[in-house]
Design a protein around this motif. Sequence first.
Motif, mmCIF file in Angstrom:
data_model
loop_
_atom_site.group_PDB
_atom_site.id
_atom_site.type_symbol
_atom_site.label_atom_id
_atom_site.label_comp_id
_atom_site.label_asym_id
_atom_site.label_seq_id
_atom_site.Cartn_x
_atom_site.Cartn_y
_atom_site.Cartn_z
ATOM 1 N N TYR A 147 49.693 35.058 53.354
ATOM 2 C CA TYR A 147 48.764 36.000 54.337
ATOM 3 C C TYR A 147 47.096 35.273 54.121
ATOM 4 N N HIS A 148 46.480 35.773 55.043
ATOM 5 C CA HIS A 148 45.007 35.627 54.872
ATOM 6 C C HIS A 148 44.451 36.844 55.576
ATOM 7 N N VAL A 149 43.760 37.483 54.882
ATOM 8 C CA VAL A 149 43.150 38.937 55.316
ATOM 9 C C VAL A 149 41.518 38.631 55.603
ATOM 10 N N LEU A 150 41.187 38.584 56.819
ATOM 11 C CA LEU A 150 39.863 38.298 57.401
ATOM 12 C C LEU A 150 39.129 39.363 56.814
ATOM 13 N N GLN A 151 39.236 40.501 56.406
ATOM 14 C CA GLN A 151 38.540 41.570 56.131
ATOM 15 C C GLN A 151 37.531 41.903 57.141
ATOM 16 N N ASN A 195 43.578 39.690 50.168
ATOM 17 C CA ASN A 195 44.542 41.048 49.964
ATOM 18 C C ASN A 195 43.980 42.147 48.816
ATOM 19 N N LEU A 196 44.102 43.238 48.964
ATOM 20 C CA LEU A 196 43.822 44.125 47.863
ATOM 21 C C LEU A 196 45.110 44.054 46.887
ATOM 22 N N SER A 197 44.840 44.021 45.550
ATOM 23 C CA SER A 197 45.757 43.907 44.648
ATOM 24 C C SER A 197 45.319 44.341 43.185
ATOM 25 N N THR A 249 46.009 42.470 40.747
ATOM 26 C CA THR A 249 45.655 41.157 40.127
ATOM 27 C C THR A 249 45.095 40.091 41.034
ATOM 28 N N SER A 250 44.512 39.043 40.597
ATOM 29 C CA SER A 250 43.816 38.037 41.491
ATOM 30 C C SER A 250 44.037 36.657 40.669
ATOM 31 N N PRO A 251 44.963 35.855 41.228
ATOM 32 C CA PRO A 251 45.378 35.965 42.569
ATOM 33 C C PRO A 251 46.801 37.022 42.810
ATOM 34 N N CYS A 252 47.085 37.492 44.000
ATOM 35 C CA CYS A 252 47.863 38.728 44.252
ATOM 36 C C CYS A 252 49.481 38.175 44.047
#
Length: 198
Positions: free
Chosen positions: A104-108, A62-64, A66-69
Amino acid sequence: MIYPKSIAALIEHFQKFPSVGPKSAQRMAFYLLRMSKDEIEKFAQCMINAKENTKTCEVCFNLSTTSPCEICTSTSRDHSTICVVSETKDLIAIEKTNEYKGLYHVLQGLISPMDGIGADDIRIKELLTRLTNEEVREVILALSPSVEGEATSLYLSKLIKPFGIKISRIAFGLPVGGDLEYADEITITKALEGRREI
């Protein structure tokens, strides 16, 4: 009319945006030229800040900031459910409902052979890694009902089945407030397939 080079370059850059043709790019360029220097500087700074301060979450992509979001690190979310989406904008659409409380999991992206996008070009391997490392009981496929979305869903379901994890798919069909007579055959078919007992 031939524009001065600076305006032509601006129009050319706006045309690189998705769904922006020459006329729209021209309108945006001229709107920008009517803005005050202060507004333009604020606008430019917003773009720079967005680029510099946006990260991709190392867990869900995901776009955030921070990482991890924030979603992945939240203790109030259901860590046994992962909703698979194509892009961050799909994640945001689901979050706006306040109904889904899992991860979630974002496949991009989606598998699209016509565009040269295969399974290795999107975040499928990372999803499978998460399924082996985490206590996941259900994967929800929330991918669009397009040809690419259907192909990606089918491919993912075949890969996930051996894990013994429940796989579900969001229902598709008629929008709330829509008229049946204006719906196409595919939409009506999906609505019938996704029916539930009342």
